[in-house]
Motif scaffolding. Sequence first.
Motif, PDB file in Angstrom:
ATOM      1  N   ILE A  63       0.762  -1.294  -0.199  1.00  0.00           N
ATOM      2  CA  ILE A  63      -0.453   0.140   0.008  1.00  0.00           C
ATOM      3  C   ILE A  63       0.869   1.380   0.231  1.00  0.00           C
ATOM      4  O   ILE A  63       1.695   1.215   0.648  1.00  0.00           O
ATOM      5  CB  ILE A  63      -1.120   0.000   0.649  1.00  0.00           C
ATOM      6  CG1 ILE A  63      -1.947  -1.409   1.197  1.00  0.00           C
ATOM      7  CG2 ILE A  63      -1.699   1.444   1.214  1.00  0.00           C
ATOM      8  CD1 ILE A  63      -2.721  -1.297   3.140  1.00  0.00           C
ATOM      9  N   THR A  64       0.898   2.214  -1.079  1.00  0.00           N
ATOM     10  CA  THR A  64       1.645   3.109  -1.048  1.00  0.00           C
ATOM     11  C   THR A  64      -0.060   4.683  -1.364  1.00  0.00           C
ATOM     12  O   THR A  64      -0.259   4.315  -2.475  1.00  0.00           O
ATOM     13  CB  THR A  64       3.079   3.729  -1.815  1.00  0.00           C
ATOM     14  OG1 THR A  64       3.990   2.312  -2.008  1.00  0.00           O
ATOM     15  CG2 THR A  64       2.651   4.632  -2.135  1.00  0.00           C
ATOM     16  N   ILE A  65       0.471   5.546  -0.262  1.00  0.00           N
ATOM     17  CA  ILE A  65      -0.640   6.428  -0.355  1.00  0.00           C
ATOM     18  C   ILE A  65      -0.035   8.086  -0.305  1.00  0.00           C
ATOM     19  O   ILE A  65       0.924   7.889   0.637  1.00  0.00           O
ATOM     20  CB  ILE A  65      -2.055   6.142   0.828  1.00  0.00           C
ATOM     21  CG1 ILE A  65      -2.955   5.109   1.391  1.00  0.00           C
ATOM     22  CG2 ILE A  65      -2.977   7.628   0.852  1.00  0.00           C
ATOM     23  CD1 ILE A  65      -3.345   5.350   2.377  1.00  0.00           C
ATOM     24  N   SER A  66       0.097   8.545  -1.311  1.00  0.00           N
ATOM     25  CA  SER A  66       0.846   9.720  -1.636  1.00  0.00           C
ATOM     26  C   SER A  66       0.621  11.189  -0.606  1.00  0.00           C
ATOM     27  O   SER A  66       1.202  11.488   0.326  1.00  0.00           O
ATOM     28  CB  SER A  66       0.452  10.324  -3.068  1.00  0.00           C
ATOM     29  OG  SER A  66      -0.529  10.896  -3.038  1.00  0.00           O
ATOM     30  N   GLU A  67      -0.870  10.934  -0.193  1.00  0.00           N
ATOM     31  CA  GLU A  67      -1.248  12.185   0.981  1.00  0.00           C
ATOM     32  C   GLU A  67      -2.343  11.459   1.693  1.00  0.00           C
ATOM     33  O   GLU A  67      -3.299  10.384   1.621  1.00  0.00           O
ATOM     34  CB  GLU A  67      -2.625  13.146   0.339  1.00  0.00           C
ATOM     35  CG  GLU A  67      -1.071  13.746  -0.195  1.00  0.00           C
ATOM     36  CD  GLU A  67      -1.742  15.244  -1.398  1.00  0.00           C
ATOM     37  OE1 GLU A  67      -2.614  16.017  -1.363  1.00  0.00           O
ATOM     38  OE2 GLU A  67      -2.049  15.458  -2.830  1.00  0.00           O
ATOM     39  N   VAL A  78      -6.448   7.787  -1.303  1.00  0.00           N
ATOM     40  CA  VAL A  78      -6.983   6.336  -0.608  1.00  0.00           C
ATOM     41  C   VAL A  78      -7.945   5.466  -1.935  1.00  0.00           C
ATOM     42  O   VAL A  78      -7.559   4.824  -2.028  1.00  0.00           O
ATOM     43  CB  VAL A  78      -7.877   6.779   0.715  1.00  0.00           C
ATOM     44  CG1 VAL A  78      -8.691   5.463   0.844  1.00  0.00           C
ATOM     45  CG2 VAL A  78      -7.624   6.682   1.967  1.00  0.00           C
ATOM     46  N   TRP A  79      -9.266   7.020  -2.899  1.00  0.00           N
ATOM     47  CA  TRP A  79      -9.505   6.046  -3.524  1.00  0.00           C
ATOM     48  C   TRP A  79      -8.401   5.512  -5.087  1.00  0.00           C
ATOM     49  O   TRP A  79      -8.622   4.727  -5.919  1.00  0.00           O
ATOM     50  CB  TRP A  79     -10.956   6.881  -4.204  1.00  0.00           C
ATOM     51  CG  TRP A  79     -11.063   6.541  -5.459  1.00  0.00           C
ATOM     52  CD1 TRP A  79     -10.892   7.449  -6.867  1.00  0.00           C
ATOM     53  CD2 TRP A  79     -11.275   5.272  -5.457  1.00  0.00           C
ATOM     54  NE1 TRP A  79     -11.656   6.334  -7.747  1.00  0.00           N
ATOM     55  CE2 TRP A  79     -12.019   5.085  -6.761  1.00  0.00           C
ATOM     56  CE3 TRP A  79     -12.068   3.951  -5.288  1.00  0.00           C
ATOM     57  CZ2 TRP A  79     -12.550   4.224  -7.923  1.00  0.00           C
ATOM     58  CZ3 TRP A  79     -12.144   3.014  -5.682  1.00  0.00           C
ATOM     59  CH2 TRP A  79     -12.887   3.019  -7.109  1.00  0.00           C
ATOM     60  N   LYS A  80      -8.330   6.371  -4.569  1.00  0.00           N
ATOM     61  CA  LYS A  80      -6.849   6.384  -6.290  1.00  0.00           C
ATOM     62  C   LYS A  80      -5.496   4.696  -5.752  1.00  0.00           C
ATOM     63  O   LYS A  80      -5.431   4.487  -6.876  1.00  0.00           O
ATOM     64  CB  LYS A  80      -5.790   7.722  -6.409  1.00  0.00           C
ATOM     65  CG  LYS A  80      -4.759   7.526  -7.445  1.00  0.00           C
ATOM     66  CD  LYS A  80      -3.576   8.673  -7.936  1.00  0.00           C
ATOM     67  CE  LYS A  80      -2.743   8.684  -8.510  1.00  0.00           C
ATOM     68  NZ  LYS A  80      -1.551   9.798  -8.892  1.00  0.00           N
ATOM     69  N   GLU A  81      -5.332   4.765  -4.993  1.00  0.00           N
ATOM     70  CA  GLU A  81      -4.998   3.673  -4.032  1.00  0.00           C
ATOM     71  C   GLU A  81      -5.603   2.112  -4.805  1.00  0.00           C
ATOM     72  O   GLU A  81      -5.091   1.752  -5.328  1.00  0.00           O
ATOM     73  CB  GLU A  81      -3.611   3.839  -2.515  1.00  0.00           C
ATOM     74  CG  GLU A  81      -3.184   2.135  -1.876  1.00  0.00           C
ATOM     75  CD  GLU A  81      -2.339   1.963  -2.705  1.00  0.00           C
ATOM     76  OE1 GLU A  81      -1.690   0.533  -3.259  1.00  0.00           O
ATOM     77  OE2 GLU A  81      -1.818   3.021  -4.227  1.00  0.00           O
ATOM     78  N   ILE A  82      -6.845   2.424  -4.200  1.00  0.00           N
ATOM     79  CA  ILE A  82      -7.728   1.532  -3.903  1.00  0.00           C
ATOM     80  C   ILE A  82      -7.733   1.135  -5.866  1.00  0.00           C
ATOM     81  O   ILE A  82      -7.576   0.076  -6.117  1.00  0.00           O
ATOM     82  CB  ILE A  82      -8.971   1.714  -3.587  1.00  0.00           C
ATOM     83  CG1 ILE A  82      -8.509   2.169  -2.139  1.00  0.00           C
ATOM     84  CG2 ILE A  82     -10.225   0.782  -3.372  1.00  0.00           C
ATOM     85  CD1 ILE A  82      -9.923   2.059  -0.733  1.00  0.00           C
ATOM     86  N   PHE A  83      -7.885   2.282  -6.559  1.00  0.00           N
ATOM     87  CA  PHE A  83      -8.068   1.871  -7.442  1.00  0.00           C
ATOM     88  C   PHE A  83      -7.370   1.071  -8.762  1.00  0.00           C
ATOM     89  O   PHE A  83      -7.075   0.182  -9.466  1.00  0.00           O
ATOM     90  CB  PHE A  83      -8.924   3.528  -8.928  1.00  0.00           C
ATOM     91  CG  PHE A  83      -9.033   3.014 -10.272  1.00  0.00           C
ATOM     92  CD1 PHE A  83      -9.850   3.278 -10.507  1.00  0.00           C
ATOM     93  CD2 PHE A  83      -7.760   3.866 -10.734  1.00  0.00           C
ATOM     94  CE1 PHE A  83      -9.940   3.226 -11.945  1.00  0.00           C
ATOM     95  CE2 PHE A  83      -7.663   3.527 -12.792  1.00  0.00           C
ATOM     96  CZ  PHE A  83      -8.788   3.149 -12.619  1.00  0.00           C
ATOM     97  N   SER A  84      -6.014   1.764  -8.227  1.00  0.00           N
ATOM     98  CA  SER A  84      -4.816   1.105  -8.549  1.00  0.00           C
ATOM     99  C   SER A  84      -4.543  -0.363  -8.348  1.00  0.00           C
ATOM    100  O   SER A  84      -4.604  -1.104  -8.995  1.00  0.00           O
ATOM    101  CB  SER A  84      -4.205   2.102  -7.965  1.00  0.00           C
ATOM    102  OG  SER A  84      -2.137   1.185  -8.951  1.00  0.00           O
ATOM    103  N   ARG A  85      -4.910  -0.603  -7.066  1.00  0.00           N
ATOM    104  CA  ARG A  85      -4.790  -2.200  -6.690  1.00  0.00           C
ATOM    105  C   ARG A  85      -6.148  -3.029  -7.420  1.00  0.00           C
ATOM    106  O   ARG A  85      -5.362  -3.855  -7.719  1.00  0.00           O
ATOM    107  CB  ARG A  85      -4.983  -2.231  -5.524  1.00  0.00           C
ATOM    108  CG  ARG A  85      -4.084  -1.592  -4.307  1.00  0.00           C
ATOM    109  CD  ARG A  85      -4.097  -1.208  -2.666  1.00  0.00           C
ATOM    110  NE  ARG A  85      -4.707  -2.672  -2.642  1.00  0.00           N
ATOM    111  CZ  ARG A  85      -3.936  -3.332  -1.292  1.00  0.00           C
ATOM    112  NH1 ARG A  85      -2.612  -3.253  -1.598  1.00  0.00           N
ATOM    113  NH2 ARG A  85      -4.666  -4.361  -1.069  1.00  0.00           N
TER     114      ARG A  85
END
Length: 539
Positions: free
Chosen positions: A221-225, A231-238
């Motif tokens: 998991i990597t969250i830029s902010e 959070v949604w950007k990371e979920i979407f990517s995963r």
Amino acid sequence: MDCNLKEGELQQILLLAPELLGESLSLQLSNDSLNIEIIRDKKKLTQNPSLIIWSLENIDNITSIEITRLKARWRPSPLLVILPSNPNIDTSIALTFECDGILQDPDIDLLRDAISTLLSGGRIIRLTGLSNQKLSSKPTLLNTRTWLLNNSFKEIDLELFRLNELLIKPSHNFLILLAIKGRQRELKSAKSFLIWFWSPLSISLERKINKVNATKYATSITISEKNSKAVWKEIFSRIQDSINSGIDNATESLFAIEGLNKEKQIVLLRSLLHEINDLFIKLQTENLQDSNNYLDTWNSMQIHLRQMALRKLTGGYLRLLLNDNLIQVTDELISRTELTDIDEDLPKASPMLDSIISNKPLLVDGKLLPPDDPRALIKLEELISNWLIRTGEIISSEIINVCSQWPELRDYLLTPSLFSTRELERLRNTLNSQKRWQYNIQRPIHLYESKRKFYQLNNGKIQSILVNETRDVELRSLGWWQKQITLLIEARDALAPQLQSFLKHFGDVMVLILTNVLGRAIGLVGKGIMQGMGRTISR
């Protein structure tokens, strides 16, 4: 001490690590281009550290309370915990540490990326999920190397201490002072050389040991902010990476989406993911304060989301024969499908929307956690995956029903094994029977047991899990037949103790009869026979 730094100012990082590892990391990170200064002694800090790095060799005695105390001591500085390659704890336990970063056996490149992410206000988690006892015992070469290095460091540090003592009372002889300072430079260079020469060997050997067992991180998991958009950007990517890996069924159930060919399975789920991505971005941009507003928007957009995914699945220009007429597939397919079906096992969307749209905390295992917490992010990913699979099932079921009346469409959408009418109808009958069984039998049982079945995507595999959840309202709204199923379960639970007690006492009575009554009778008969035979033989 103020932790706010001006742009371009050197950022101090407090490193808590064993002697050898601390020396190695200090040397490799201080020479980096991150504009940071590694501090190993907290007394040398001139400001509140920008980051705390805590490397743990053994975490058997480490608890979340100690980590909480460390965070409270240096608040608001972020905390990065480095775990060994074999921490002997479960991933879920490591996530309860509530650190800004958790890395398991990282290399130097990953550590640099983690520092950069945390200094910019993000989060990073890398856990392999492995706990192999065989890895805890290092090879003899590594043990010997560590022993030699420690002894060398001790001798060098002792000699440096002696030289510093000589400099306390400086000599008036310039040549002696020059010799002492030269000796200090030699010792420090020797120490740096030892770290440079031996540390890469340590890393390379440990990587060879672990590479066989872990080629990638199980939890990454990597969250830029720390906000809902990141959070949604990371979920979407995963989820997107999981879909692109292919769709395989790892459950005991049959899915309608398996009737589509492999390419269309990926396109369908990917299209649904992109549609809700556009919807979430729109809702986040509008910044709606009232949760009822975006919940109403979500509910009203469900049919539209399914139709748009169906359009992307078939394309806007495809034409096929139908009753000897060449017609456009997309419009005809949408007109023939009923996309208004409601999956009653889908959980309420409000908790998911509150976290993703309004950055509100999410209830996970009885705790309210911010969306950027890894446990909350994993729960949100679980909710989105469940929605994707169940919505994809509704669309796929309708596609299969249309294909049964439109043979020319089978070659384009379905898997080759379903081109046959017999095989297609067999699949439809199996799906209908499974749906009735799940609705009339399994669902009442899950409601009575306060459980909900979730479908999730894990590296391209569809897996099912049962999650505890109170569902009393749904239980009271069941139909007559479904309530009879719950009554049967309740009757079984009520009669089971009495039946067990009856069987126990019945077993005791049977043992008494077989041993004390029948057994003794058989013994007396046998004794009489033996005595009779003895007299006959003696005569």
